[in-house]
Design a protein around this motif. Structure first.
Motif, PDB file in Angstrom:
ATOM      1  N   GLN A 120     -26.952  -0.873  39.214  1.00 43.91           N
ATOM      2  CA  GLN A 120     -26.097  -0.516  39.738  1.00 43.91           C
ATOM      3  C   GLN A 120     -25.241  -1.875  40.608  1.00 43.91           C
ATOM      4  OE1 GLN A 120     -28.861   2.799  41.598  1.00 43.91           O
ATOM      5  NE2 GLN A 120     -27.052   2.709  42.927  1.00 43.91           N
ATOM      6  N   VAL A 121     -24.064  -1.821  40.488  1.00 45.62           N
ATOM      7  CA  VAL A 121     -23.337  -2.990  40.834  1.00 45.62           C
ATOM      8  C   VAL A 121     -22.030  -2.465  41.658  1.00 45.62           C
ATOM      9  CG1 VAL A 121     -23.762  -4.043  38.799  1.00 45.62           C
ATOM     10  CG2 VAL A 121     -21.460  -2.726  38.796  1.00 45.62           C
ATOM     11  N   GLY A 122     -21.537  -3.119  42.640  1.00 45.22           N
ATOM     12  CA  GLY A 122     -20.609  -3.066  43.446  1.00 45.22           C
ATOM     13  C   GLY A 122     -19.167  -2.414  42.577  1.00 45.22           C
ATOM     14  N   THR A 123     -18.698  -1.286  43.156  1.00 46.16           N
ATOM     15  CA  THR A 123     -17.480  -0.892  42.439  1.00 46.16           C
ATOM     16  C   THR A 123     -16.596  -1.800  41.955  1.00 46.16           C
ATOM     17  OG1 THR A 123     -17.828   1.344  43.790  1.00 46.16           O
ATOM     18  CG2 THR A 123     -15.639   1.001  42.833  1.00 46.16           C
ATOM     19  N   GLU A 124     -16.086  -2.665  42.909  1.00 49.08           N
ATOM     20  CA  GLU A 124     -15.084  -3.723  42.668  1.00 49.08           C
ATOM     21  C   GLU A 124     -15.815  -4.852  41.845  1.00 49.08           C
ATOM     22  OE1 GLU A 124     -17.018  -3.098  45.251  1.00 49.08           O
ATOM     23  OE2 GLU A 124     -17.998  -5.426  45.650  1.00 49.08           O
ATOM     24  N   VAL A 125     -16.758  -4.917  41.298  1.00 48.14           N
ATOM     25  CA  VAL A 125     -17.094  -5.717  40.180  1.00 48.14           C
ATOM     26  C   VAL A 125     -17.695  -5.153  39.013  1.00 48.14           C
ATOM     27  CG1 VAL A 125     -17.702  -7.736  41.729  1.00 48.14           C
ATOM     28  CG2 VAL A 125     -19.693  -6.019  41.304  1.00 48.14           C
ATOM     29  N   THR A 126     -17.589  -3.841  38.827  1.00 45.50           N
ATOM     30  CA  THR A 126     -17.951  -3.182  37.787  1.00 45.50           C
ATOM     31  C   THR A 126     -17.364  -3.768  36.321  1.00 45.50           C
ATOM     32  OG1 THR A 126     -17.806  -0.914  38.988  1.00 45.50           O
ATOM     33  CG2 THR A 126     -17.860  -0.886  36.431  1.00 45.50           C
ATOM     34  N   GLN A 127     -16.255  -3.791  36.067  1.00 51.77           N
ATOM     35  CA  GLN A 127     -15.762  -4.797  34.855  1.00 51.77           C
ATOM     36  C   GLN A 127     -16.612  -5.816  34.644  1.00 51.77           C
ATOM     37  OE1 GLN A 127     -14.163  -2.732  32.446  1.00 51.77           O
ATOM     38  NE2 GLN A 127     -14.740  -4.429  31.167  1.00 51.77           N
ATOM     39  N   ALA A 128     -16.523  -6.733  35.681  1.00 51.44           N
ATOM     40  CA  ALA A 128     -17.047  -8.172  35.785  1.00 51.44           C
ATOM     41  C   ALA A 128     -18.474  -7.909  35.282  1.00 51.44           C
ATOM     42  CB  ALA A 128     -16.879  -8.806  36.887  1.00 51.44           C
ATOM     43  N   ALA A 129     -19.184  -6.891  35.692  1.00 48.08           N
ATOM     44  CA  ALA A 129     -20.636  -6.868  35.462  1.00 48.08           C
ATOM     45  C   ALA A 129     -20.697  -6.328  33.685  1.00 48.08           C
ATOM     46  CB  ALA A 129     -21.364  -5.979  36.220  1.00 48.08           C
ATOM     47  N   LEU A 130     -19.916  -5.496  33.481  1.00 44.41           N
ATOM     48  CA  LEU A 130     -19.840  -4.988  31.960  1.00 44.41           C
ATOM     49  C   LEU A 130     -19.641  -6.176  31.194  1.00 44.41           C
ATOM     50  CD1 LEU A 130     -17.960  -1.788  32.307  1.00 44.41           C
ATOM     51  CD2 LEU A 130     -20.222  -1.879  31.741  1.00 44.41           C
ATOM     52  N   ASP A 131     -18.734  -7.009  31.528  1.00 52.84           N
ATOM     53  CA  ASP A 131     -18.160  -8.163  30.583  1.00 52.84           C
ATOM     54  C   ASP A 131     -19.508  -9.070  30.708  1.00 52.84           C
ATOM     55  OD1 ASP A 131     -16.058  -7.036  30.308  1.00 52.84           O
ATOM     56  OD2 ASP A 131     -14.822  -8.336  31.700  1.00 52.84           O
ATOM     57  N   ALA A 132     -20.153  -9.480  31.529  1.00 53.85           N
ATOM     58  CA  ALA A 132     -21.263 -10.240  31.914  1.00 53.85           C
ATOM     59  C   ALA A 132     -22.595  -9.575  30.943  1.00 53.85           C
ATOM     60  CB  ALA A 132     -21.790 -10.487  33.234  1.00 53.85           C
ATOM     61  N   ILE A 133     -22.771  -8.460  31.088  1.00 52.10           N
ATOM     62  CA  ILE A 133     -23.693  -7.956  29.993  1.00 52.10           C
ATOM     63  C   ILE A 133     -23.626  -8.041  28.558  1.00 52.10           C
ATOM     64  CG2 ILE A 133     -25.097  -5.768  29.558  1.00 52.10           C
ATOM     65  CD1 ILE A 133     -24.529  -4.642  32.444  1.00 52.10           C
ATOM     66  N   TYR A 134     -22.151  -7.687  28.129  1.00 46.90           N
ATOM     67  CA  TYR A 134     -21.898  -7.754  26.804  1.00 46.90           C
ATOM     68  C   TYR A 134     -22.082  -9.351  26.380  1.00 46.90           C
ATOM     69  CZ  TYR A 134     -19.895  -3.247  27.128  1.00 46.90           C
ATOM     70  OH  TYR A 134     -19.347  -1.741  27.377  1.00 46.90           O
ATOM     71  N   ALA A 135     -21.592 -10.388  27.311  1.00 52.90           N
ATOM     72  CA  ALA A 135     -21.821 -11.786  26.939  1.00 52.90           C
ATOM     73  C   ALA A 135     -23.016 -12.120  26.715  1.00 52.90           C
ATOM     74  CB  ALA A 135     -21.117 -12.530  27.981  1.00 52.90           C
ATOM     75  N   GLU A 136     -24.073 -11.587  27.631  1.00 55.51           N
ATOM     76  CA  GLU A 136     -25.404 -12.054  27.550  1.00 55.51           C
ATOM     77  C   GLU A 136     -26.137 -11.392  26.273  1.00 55.51           C
ATOM     78  OE1 GLU A 136     -26.964 -14.052  29.041  1.00 55.51           O
ATOM     79  OE2 GLU A 136     -25.938 -14.460  30.862  1.00 55.51           O
ATOM     80  N   ILE A 137     -25.524 -10.047  25.974  1.00 59.28           N
ATOM     81  CA  ILE A 137     -26.121  -9.861  24.628  1.00 59.28           C
ATOM     82  C   ILE A 137     -25.596 -10.589  23.425  1.00 59.28           C
ATOM     83  CG2 ILE A 137     -26.090  -7.644  23.007  1.00 59.28           C
ATOM     84  CD1 ILE A 137     -25.967  -5.886  25.476  1.00 59.28           C
ATOM     85  N   GLU A 138     -24.565 -10.874  23.452  1.00 62.09           N
ATOM     86  CA  GLU A 138     -24.028 -11.781  22.397  1.00 62.09           C
ATOM     87  C   GLU A 138     -24.494 -13.229  22.333  1.00 62.09           C
ATOM     88  OE1 GLU A 138     -22.019 -10.035  20.577  1.00 62.09           O
ATOM     89  OE2 GLU A 138     -21.593 -11.528  19.273  1.00 62.09           O
TER      90      GLU A 138
END
Lengths: 412, 449
Positions: free
Chosen positions: B345-363
């Protein structure tokens, strides 16, 4: 029964050890006598924020978790209104790793402005996740603020507002560390299949070199006696209305504590508790109902709380809860009923002693109360509670003038 | 003392995905004793198995040093077996609410009087009915257990009370973004009508009848659909008492198990929750159940990503960026499927940044070999996790159950351990590259977008 030995080091650190004969794990617990009740009204949530910072590394161990994890260990912590507790479990022959790390962060914490800034954001997200973005998230906060006017128990551990967390400065953090994180303000407790002398030696080795500091702590304001009933109604976007009634009661070490706890068990201990049987099952007024004591070091609360079914009015619900308190007088517990709640306490105590972590944590807590011996005496105290004591407790506690009622209304 | 409002504020969230699916009793596997480091062996003695005349298998893990015992009856009677919404969980939860000889109140009175714990848990595949008791009250507790398991009455009135309470509880649960995301994630992975994906409207409680519940009980709480595990101080008298219950379970009529359609996966789902100050994120993908040869390897991948404090996701999302209070990743196992899930669960305002960070870690896992030290750390953590679970008679029972459900035995612990220890950085990268391509990932976000 938890056999233990206790020692105080020259620098004031209290050490309590229990030799467990079964587990392959060691539990190492360190409790600091600082909680949300020690915070200033303008900096609430600080003790908990600081607990987070304790994981941010020291000069010697920039990463606290890694040495624990490399030892196949696990560690965590919690803060409540009265104290802050850190605990580690790991294979028993690695116990020393835990002692080294705890001694290291008692005096070597390395807090930078960047670390503080990030941790504040984490804690504010925790505030949102647990309190602001949850149905009923602010309910316990409202009840505290209603039941206490002056004493710091009027705020929750997370604090009054995220703004207080955001405003915490590095110099405040450093002052807090110096004031509260020192040997004579801590209790170290261990449970493991290790020789008791060996555990004391390890404690001595890692903690004796830490110098204590004399610190003056301001007295906490005492909560004045409550003389009239308090009441608050709020409306929130939740599916069901809840009702809570809090009564003032004594502190954890008060001689009537066990009686109060047994009363809460008579009302809500398991599915045979009176409130559940009568108000949920027989009268179908509530979906859920509960009664509990807070067990705080300063005078605490006895709380009744229930979630109403849609067909129940707030008046009916309130009358029903008061009716059950009245019934404790008119229909006092039978010998059988008393025996039941006492058996349950005894069984739960035994189940709790299966685990080294529980034992180490409980040793720390009971030492904090100032009566460590209570840990093994308490079952007998529960056993000794009679109907007279229960009647007296109910008479003194469940007085309308000492009640705080919170009606949390569903707007849907 | 009971629950108080002194909610402990743990600095590190011990978030769990257990509610997603069948009880991962933690990591099912662990790395073996490392002679060089002197860590103790994790080997768990095999459970003693006996088979009763009606076919029920009874497994015993005796540990006389404790004064308690636990017995768990496992039935293949989870929600995938139901035709009527909520009938599986209602059956499990109402077993103790009135029996042939005891009212609901009497069942509760007796269990409380002896200080015994009664616990029901249910997932998509199975139901676990557990009784934990002081050994000195085993006879009295098992007497109640016999009533609950063999003679539940499902009284009308109790059914009505139960349904009203559950309906309200579910309605409350569904106001949480985390629950919205979890349910939407199951639908996205499997399809909204699939037995592993479906979520039913809480109003379905209003039409659930006692007859449907009783029929479910008769069909699925049968000898051919059950096994039993006892652990702790279990003597011959206790075994005899458990056998007396288990041997009276009747044979089922062999009615057909439900159909398992092929999953229909949807890759991007947004659940709107106006006003939410945090978004709940689930990312993952359908993979395979525990029986698959790559399952253990993917557990290592999941652990590295989000299985511990200090994992890659935790460092990125929490430690470096402060987007969240916690993030976890795990492999989730069902009887006939398995998936990887990442939850936060992440702050509403950082939702996209968090998604990008998760994809980047997987990559990053797919493109760079993991440093040796990091992989060693992950192995140690998985070993420690297993040690903690196996510490005490109740945890041992959980692990034994998990092994039985996977069609194996407690020897699986050492075998899985060996498999984990054998993992190399190249293995981790190969598995991540093979299974975690961006276009295969399912993403669900519930929040105010």
């Amino acid at each position: 029964m938890i056999p233990y030995r206790k020692k105080t080091l020259a620098n004031g650190l209290t050490v309590v050890v229990n030799r467990d004969r079964q587990s392959k794990l060691a539990a190492v617990n360190i409790l600091y006598r600082v909680g949300a009740r020690d915070e200033a009204p303008g900096r609430t949530g600080f003790a908990h924020l600081f607990e987070h910072l304790m994981f941010r590394g020291t000069r010697r161990h920039p990463d606290f978790d890694r040495p624990v994890q490399m030892a196949s260990g696990d560690n965590n912590a919690f803060t409540n209104n009265d104290y802050t507790d850190f605990y580690i479990t790991l294979p028993r022959d690695r116990a020393e790793v835990a002692l080294e790390l705890e001694s290291d962060r008692m005096e070597g914490l390395d807090i930078t402005p960047e670390k503080l800034a990030t941790e504040k954001r984490v804690v504010i997200e925790e505030f949102r996740q647990r309190y602001l973005n949850q149905p009923y998230g602010d309910q316990s906060m409202l009840l505290r603020a209603l039941a206490y006017r002056v004493h710091p128990y009027r705020w929750a551990t997370i604090g009054l507002t995220p703004d207080h967390i955001a405003a915490a400065s590095l110099s405040e953090v450093e002052a807090f560390y110096r004031t509260h994180y020192r040997p004579s303000n801590a209790i170290l407790s261990l449970s493991a299949d290790l020789d008791e002398e060996r555990m004391f030696d390890l404690a001595e080795k890692w903690f004796a070199p830490i110098a204590d500091r004399a610190v003056e702590r301001p007295p906490r304001p005492a909560e004045p006696a409550q003389t009239e009933a308090r009441r608050q109604e709020v409306e929130r976007d939740v599916p069901a209305t809840t009702l809570s009634i809090a009564f003032r009661m004594g502190r954890r070490t008060d001689p009537s504590f066990q009686t109060g706890d047994l009363v809460s068990d008579l009302l809500a201990g398991g599915d045979s508790g009176r409130l559940y049987r009568r108000l949920v099952k027989e009268r179908r007024l509530f979906a859920t109902v509960n009664a509990y004591v807070t067990g705080d070091l300063d005078p605490g609360l006895f709380v009744l709380t229930g979630q109403l079914l849609p067909s129940t009015s707030a008046e009916e619900a309130e009358e029903a809860l008061w009716g059950e308190l009245e019934a404790l007088r008119t229909d006092p517990p039978s010998d059988y009923e008393l025996e039941k709640v006492k058996n349950k306490f005894e069984a739960n105590t035994l189940f709790g002693e299966l685990n080294v972590m529980n034992k180490a944590m409980n040793l720390g807590f009971y030492e904090l109360t100032g009566d460590l011996e209570l840990i093994n005496r308490e079952t007998a105290l529960y056993r000794a509670v009679g109907r007279d004591a229960i009647a007296r407790f109910c008479r003194e506690t469940f007085r309308p003038a000492c009640s705080s009622t919170l009606l949390y209304k569903a707007s849907r | 003392m009971k629950t108080t409002d002194k909610f402990p504020h743990t600095a590190r969230q011990a978030a769990s995905l257990a509610c997603d699916a069948s009880l991962p009793a933690g990591f099912p596997a662990a790395s073996p004793a490392d002679p060089a480091s002197g860590s103790p062996s994790l080997g768990l003695a095999p459970a003693q198995r006996r088979t009763l005349p009606n076919g029920v298998a009874l497994y015993v893990l005796a540990a006389d040093e404790f004064e308690v015992l636990r017995t768990t009856f496992v039935f293949r009677a989870g929600s995938t077996r139901q035709r009527v919404p909520f009938s599986a969980s209602a059956t499990a939860n109402l077993l103790s609410e009135g029996t042939r000889d005891l009212s609901a109140a009497e069942v509760a009175e007796r269990l409380d009087y002896y200080g015994s714990w009664y616990d029901v848990s249910i997932d998509r595949d199975y139901v676990y009915i557990s009784f934990a008791m002081l050994s000195k009250f085993a006879r009295e507790t098992l007497e109640v257990a016999g009533q609950v398991l063999l003679h539940p009455a499902f009284p009308e009135r109790e059914v009505a009370t139960y349904c009203a309470e559950r309906r309200q509880r579910l309605a409350i649960e569904r106001t949480k973004v985390d629950v919205e995301a979890r349910e939407a994630f199951a639908r996205a992975l499997f399809g909204a009508r699939h037995p592993y994906g479906i979520s039913s409207d809480e109003r379905a409680y209003d039409t659930l009848t006692r007859d449907e519940i009783e029929a479910f009980y008769r069909r699925w709480y049968t000898a051919d659909n059950c096994f039993v595990v006892c652990s702790g101080r279990v003597g011959e008298a206790e075994i005899a008492a458990v056998e007396a219950i288990a041997s009276r379970l009747v044979q089922g009529d062999g009615a057909a198990a439900p159909r398992f359609p092929a999953p229909a996966t949807q890759h991007e789902v947004r659940v709107a929750h106006p006003g939410a100050v945090q978004s709940s994120i689930r990312i993952g993908r359908l993979l395979f159940p525990r029986t698959h040869p790559d399952f253990v390897g993917m557990q290592v991948v999941a652990a590295a990503l989000g299985g511990y404090f200090g994992s890659r996701l935790m460092q990125n999302l929490r430690e470096r960026n402060g987007y969240t209070y916690g993030v976890v990743a795990a492999m989730v196992n069902f009887e006939r499927a398995g998936y990887l899930a990442i939850a936060t669960q992440v702050g509403t305002e950082v939702t996209q940044a968090a998604l990008d960070a998760i994809y980047a870690e997987i990559e990053r896992l797919r493109t760079e070999p993991m440093p040796d030290e990091e992989l060693a750390l992950v192995k140690r953590i998985m070993e420690g996790e297993m040690m903690r679970i196996l510490d005490g008679p109740f945890g041992i029972a959980d692990v034994a159950i998990e092994n039985i459900l996977c069609g194996t035995d407690n020897g699986a612990i050492e075998r899985n351990l060996a498999a984990i220890r054998a993992m190399t950085p190249a293995d981790v990268q190969r598995l991540a590259a093979r299974y975690l391509a961006r276009e295969e990932l399912v993403t669900v976000v519930a929040g105010d977008s």
